[in-house]
Design a protein around this motif. Structure first.
Motif, PDB file in Angstrom:
ATOM      1  N   ALA A 563       0.851  -1.191   0.000  1.00 32.47           N
ATOM      2  CA  ALA A 563       0.000   0.000   0.000  1.00 32.47           C
ATOM      3  C   ALA A 563       0.883   1.236   0.000  1.00 32.47           C
ATOM      4  O   ALA A 563       1.838   1.313   0.782  1.00 32.47           O
ATOM      5  N   PRO A 564       0.606   2.224  -0.869  1.00 33.92           N
ATOM      6  CA  PRO A 564       1.420   3.440  -0.894  1.00 33.92           C
ATOM      7  C   PRO A 564       1.128   4.326   0.316  1.00 33.92           C
ATOM      8  O   PRO A 564       0.020   4.322   0.863  1.00 33.92           O
ATOM      9  N   SER A 565       2.126   5.095   0.722  1.00 35.42           N
ATOM     10  CA  SER A 565       1.951   6.037   1.835  1.00 35.42           C
ATOM     11  C   SER A 565       2.973   7.152   1.678  1.00 35.42           C
ATOM     12  O   SER A 565       3.857   7.086   0.811  1.00 35.42           O
ATOM     13  N   VAL A 622       2.905   8.310   9.567  1.00 32.70           N
ATOM     14  CA  VAL A 622       2.611   7.826   8.224  1.00 32.70           C
ATOM     15  C   VAL A 622       1.301   8.448   7.749  1.00 32.70           C
ATOM     16  O   VAL A 622       0.353   8.586   8.520  1.00 32.70           O
ATOM     17  N   HIS A 623       1.259   8.849   6.471  1.00 28.01           N
ATOM     18  CA  HIS A 623       0.037   9.367   5.850  1.00 28.01           C
ATOM     19  C   HIS A 623      -0.431   8.306   4.852  1.00 28.01           C
ATOM     20  O   HIS A 623       0.245   8.041   3.853  1.00 28.01           O
ATOM     21  N   LYS A 628      -5.306  10.122   5.737  1.00 26.52           N
ATOM     22  CA  LYS A 628      -5.272  10.156   7.193  1.00 26.52           C
ATOM     23  C   LYS A 628      -3.875   9.838   7.716  1.00 26.52           C
ATOM     24  O   LYS A 628      -3.139   9.046   7.107  1.00 26.52           O
ATOM     25  N   ALA A 629      -3.520  10.464   8.848  1.00 26.92           N
ATOM     26  CA  ALA A 629      -2.184  10.300   9.424  1.00 26.92           C
ATOM     27  C   ALA A 629      -2.271   9.484  10.713  1.00 26.92           C
ATOM     28  O   ALA A 629      -3.290   9.467  11.397  1.00 26.92           O
ATOM     29  N   GLN A 630      -1.133   8.799  11.020  1.00 28.74           N
ATOM     30  CA  GLN A 630      -1.077   8.005  12.243  1.00 28.74           C
ATOM     31  C   GLN A 630       0.383   7.848  12.650  1.00 28.74           C
ATOM     32  O   GLN A 630       1.272   7.794  11.808  1.00 28.74           O
ATOM     33  N   GLN A 631       0.619   7.786  13.956  1.00 32.55           N
ATOM     34  CA  GLN A 631       1.986   7.599  14.446  1.00 32.55           C
ATOM     35  C   GLN A 631       2.219   6.115  14.702  1.00 32.55           C
ATOM     36  O   GLN A 631       1.400   5.432  15.323  1.00 32.55           O
ATOM     37  N   LEU A 632       3.352   5.623  14.180  1.00 36.59           N
ATOM     38  CA  LEU A 632       3.726   4.219  14.359  1.00 36.59           C
ATOM     39  C   LEU A 632       5.064   4.137  15.097  1.00 36.59           C
ATOM     40  O   LEU A 632       5.858   5.084  15.076  1.00 36.59           O
ATOM     41  N   THR A 633       5.321   2.977  15.703  1.00 35.03           N
ATOM     42  CA  THR A 633       6.548   2.764  16.475  1.00 35.03           C
ATOM     43  C   THR A 633       7.340   1.612  15.869  1.00 35.03           C
ATOM     44  O   THR A 633       6.774   0.554  15.550  1.00 35.03           O
ATOM     45  N   VAL A 634       8.650   1.807  15.710  1.00 32.91           N
ATOM     46  CA  VAL A 634       9.527   0.758  15.182  1.00 32.91           C
ATOM     47  C   VAL A 634       9.843  -0.217  16.315  1.00 32.91           C
ATOM     48  O   VAL A 634      10.589   0.113  17.245  1.00 32.91           O
ATOM     49  N   ALA A 635       9.250  -1.413  16.248  1.00 27.06           N
ATOM     50  CA  ALA A 635       9.510  -2.421  17.281  1.00 27.06           C
ATOM     51  C   ALA A 635      10.834  -3.130  17.039  1.00 27.06           C
ATOM     52  O   ALA A 635      11.504  -3.561  17.982  1.00 27.06           O
TER      53      ALA A 635
END
Length: 842
Positions: A563-565, A622-623, A628-635
């Motif tokens: 999926a593009p972002s 990430v958009h 829509k935007a959201q914050q992600l965490t690198v596990a």
């Protein structure tokens, strides 16, 4: 001097025949390549141009650039736009085009044509001008379909037959209601084309009420340019763009020419190799011819001929030989071009009908190549002959190279070889494509350096064969002495074979090593028993993963969904996975953190993490494609490879932001592991769909292996030309060596050496020279294969060098066979010499 040069050519017809053949083969390969690629390109362009006969202006969606932190969407061509286009002043008619992948199975259930060339579309009304019906009638509804005549012929279908096919979902079994003809380039290349009625095509390809393109035909008296201008005024510029049919045809022709240029360049590289090898033979031949006529040239100098005139007379001979070889090579090349075109047809690749194209450029190239290569190769022997003082030539004190010239040659050779090795070694430490050009340059330096050093190398390497040659008595000892008597001649002869075997060995080492590395990558990175994907590399419906999950014996499944972002203002592709299962379906090395996917926690491959300066615990925004935007965490950060890489997040987090979800692959784990029965069960669960492939790790590896094997076999076939030229070189050298040693051979016969002994001596000499070239070629090939592998290893962690000992032994045996075969005629000629006449000869 001109008449003298022509007389010499006519006087030495037999001696120059091998040189003509060597040049002719190289020229034939060059001209054959040009004829074949020009003919194929012209046929494809003509066929493609016919496909635009019914299109005066094409209306297409305007491409949207990514803006800000959102991913642009492609505008839709609606029925309203189609109706408006048809009403534009100057438009005679307009029809909408729908396209998509359609997998059609033959009567054995196998996919017809290549996956990428299996296409579907819509049939516009009862009389679609693009696709004239040969038989039957137009389709109506999901239960009816048209197929192209070439596919009908190959698969054995006719009107009234039921066929199995798939678009993007369950298997369909419509009835063939008609067969049509087409100039479509994919069909011409061996693919298939199936047509539904417009409403059905829109529904099947997921484009209800919309089109991929609107084709408009101009009314009588209206030009394409005028119609385009009218459409531009009538249609919204921010959603559509217009292109004339002529421009489409020109663009298509340019694309075809561009794609053909790669094939042309590849074939010309091997033609160049054959010519390069032939250059050694030409230089060798003229060196021996000049040496045999030294007294004659000295006499010319004594009666007043200048150095320039002597050099010019040799070049005139070369010009005549090159011109004859160029003409013969052009004629042979036309035959090769026709043969290659026919060969493509026998291999299953359909080539559009068209004449052989022999352009003026091809004719000029053949003649120029033949003449220039021959004259360049003859220039040094001619110049060397002109520098010999007449008195020295008459007394033959010139026969041996001076110590000074040999020292200079060995010094230059050592410097070139050292520079080549240094550049190649430096290139191995570079990153990927950055090291390709330096490595190629270093390889050329090293090959030239070894060629220059070959006279020096011939003594120790041929001396190593002395114990074996002693077993053949007098013939063996004489063969060893003859092999090193003229190191330059031996070097030129062996080098021709060396170059061919260097390339063959290097490519074999590379192919074997790459295959082993891919096997390791597949077994190391994937724990899943099966990977399910589309035959053409397109996306799978999410229904496939849901179906597999419910299949008996399946324990774990995970899609790989792209999926593009937008991240940090850049486009990045996300990979949606089943977070709970992906860790047990893959076996990736974790470099930082933990391999945990779920919620807002993601894992990232090392290259992506490095480009964004992320580490375990980093946060980023990430958009998604819906804006829509959201914050992600690198596990965690894992080591990516060519099969698995990117930013992995749970599909539960990704799916709400996707309009049309689709999977690139689905990984499957079963209770019984990989077996034929389990594979059949999975295929049946998916409806025995011809569009879907179910592959285990061995299948994936074998598929890639087929590609390498096909490429390697093609390269072997192309390099066979260089080996044939090398064989001619050995024959030429031995034949002229026998001529020049006629008196010596007569003396040997006079003192009791039998004819069989003479034959054995010449054969052993040929065998030693060929094996000498073979050892050098295999040694250089292994070095280049290792170096190229080191360069690849920077991007492929699983790469390891694998030496194909069996094939290298076969290559050495091939060199021996070359030596034995090349000696047949010269050995027979030497044995049949009249000893008394030979002793009297000067």
């Amino acid at each position: 001097m001109f008449r003298t040069a022509l007389r010499n050519v006519l006087a030495h017809k037999a001696r120059l025949l091998m040189t003509v053949l060597a040049v002719m083969l190289g020229v034939a390969f060059v001209s054959g390549t040009l004829v074949f690629t020009n003919s194929l390109s012209t046929a494809l362009q003509n066929s493609s141009a016919k496909g635009f006969d019914q299109v005066d202006v094409a209306v297409r969606p305007e491409g949207r650039e990514d803006k800000g932190d959102t991913v642009g969407k492609t505008p839709e061509l609606t029925q309203a736009l189609l109706d408006r286009s048809a009403r534009v002043p100057g438009a005679a008619s307009a029809f909408g085009v729908v396209r998509g992948f359609t997998a059609l199975a033959d009567k054995d259930g196998k996919l017809v044509g290549g996956g990428f060339q299996s296409e579907g579309g819509n049939y516009w009304g009862t009389k679609d001008p693009r696709y004239p019906l040969v038989s039957g009638h137009a389709p109506s509804g999901r239960g009816e379909v048209l197929i192209d005549s070439e596919t009908a012929k190959r698969a054995g279908y006719k009107v009234g037959d039921r066929v199995r096919m798939s678009v993007d979902g369950p298997v369909l079994t419509p009835t063939v209601t008609g067969v049509f003809t087409t100039d479509d380039g994919n069909v011409a290349a061996g693919g298939s084309l199936t047509l539904f009625d417009t409403a059905t095509a829109q529904q099947l390809f997921g484009k209800p009420g919309t089109y991929d393109e609107i084709d408009v035909t101009a009314a009588a008296g209206t030009s394409q340019t005028a119609l385009k201008a009218a459409l531009d005024r009538a249609l919204p510029k921010d959603t559509v763009e217009t292109t004339t049919g002529k421009q489409l045809a020109d663009d298509q022709a340019e694309i075809i020419a561009s794609s053909m240029s790669g094939l042309k360049q590849g074939l010309l590289v091997f033609a160049g190799i054959a010519l390069f090898v032939g250059t050694f033979i030409i230089a060798n031949t003229f060196t021996m011819l000049v040496a045999q006529r030294t007294k004659e040239l000295a006499l010319l100098r004594a009666v007043g001929a200048s150095r320039r005139q002597v050099t010019r007379s040799v070049l005139v001979e070369a010009f005549v030989v090159g011109a004859v070889a160029g003409v013969a090579g052009l004629v042979a090349g036309i035959g090769i071009g026709a043969g290659l075109k026919a060969l493509m047809g026998t291999l299953g690749a359909t080539v559009p009908d068209g004449p052989l194209v022999v352009s003026p450029g091809t004719v000029a190239t053949a003649l120029v190549v033949g003449v220039v290569v021959t004259m360049l190769a003859a220039w040094l022997p001619g110049r060397r002959a002109a520098k010999i003082p007449p008195v020295a030539a008459m007394s033959s004190v010139h026969a041996k190279a001076t110590t000074k010239s040999l020292v200079l040659r060995n010094t230059i050779g050592a410097l070139l070889s050292a520079a080549g090795v240094a550049v190649v070694l430096a290139a191995t430490s570079m990153d990927g494509s950055d090291g390709q050009a330096p490595m190629g340059f270093g390889a050329v330096l090293l090959i030239i350096g070894v060629f220059v050093l070959t006279p020096l190398l011939s003594h120790p390497l041929i001396a190593a064969a002395a114990p074996v040659l002693r077993a053949f008595g007098v013939s063996g000892r004489l063969a060893r002495q003859n092999s090193v008597r003229n190191p330059r001649r031996t070097a030129a002869t062996a080098s021709a074979l060396m170059i061919g075997l260097t390339l063959i060995t290097g490519m074999t080492v590379m192919a074997g090593s790459l295959q082993t590395s891919i096997d390791k990558m597949a077994s190391a990175a994937i724990r899943a028993d099966y990977v399910v994907s589309m035959a053409n590399g397109n996306e799978l419906s999410p229904d496939v993963e849901r179906t597999l999950r419910k299949t008996h014996g399946v324990t774990l499944t995970s899609p790989l969904r792209n999926a593009p972002s937008r991240i940090d203002g850049q486009t990045e592709y996300l990979t949606g996975v089943n977070g709970a299962a992906i860790g047990r379906l893959t076996d990736l090395t974790v470099e930082e953190g933990s391999f945990t996917v779920g919620g807002d926690r993601v894992v990232v491959d090392d290259e992506t993490a490095k480009s964004h300066d992320w580490t375990a615990g980093s946060h980023f925004t990430v958009h998604y494609e819906d804006g829509k935007a959201q914050q992600l965490t690198v596990a965690g950060v894992y080591r990516g490879n060519d099969m698995i890489h990117g930013i992995m997040l749970d599909t539960a987090r990704l799916a709400p932001h996707q309009r049309d979800a689709a999977d690139m692959q689905v990984m499957v784990k079963t209770t019984d592991g990989a077996s034929g029965a389990v594979k059949d069960r999975l295929e049946k669960a998916l409806g025995s769909n011809p569009a879907i492939r179910v592959q285990d790790k061995k299948d994936i590896s074998n598929e890639i292996a087929k590609m390498f094997t096909l490429m390697l076999n093609m390269l072997y076939g192309l390099l066979a030309m260089a080996v044939i030229v090398a064989v001619l070189g050995v024959i030429n050298t031995l034949a002229m060596s026998v001529f020049e040693r006629s008196q010596e051979i007569g003396m040997l016969r006079a003192i009791g050496l039998e004819r069989t002994g003479i034959k054995r001596m010449v054969r052993l000499e040929s065998l030693v020279i060929s094996l000498f070239g073979g050892v050098l070629g295999i040694g250089l090939g292994v070095f280049f294969g290792w170096a190229a592998g080191e360069l690849l290893g920077t991007r492929m962690p699983t790469y390891e060098l694998v030496l194909p000992w069996g094939r290298m032994a076969a290559f050495l045996l091939l060199a021996a066979v070359v030596g034995v075969l090349a000696a047949l005629w010269p050995a027979r000629r030497a044995a049949r010499l009249n000893m008394l006449q030979a002793i009297k000869s000067e």
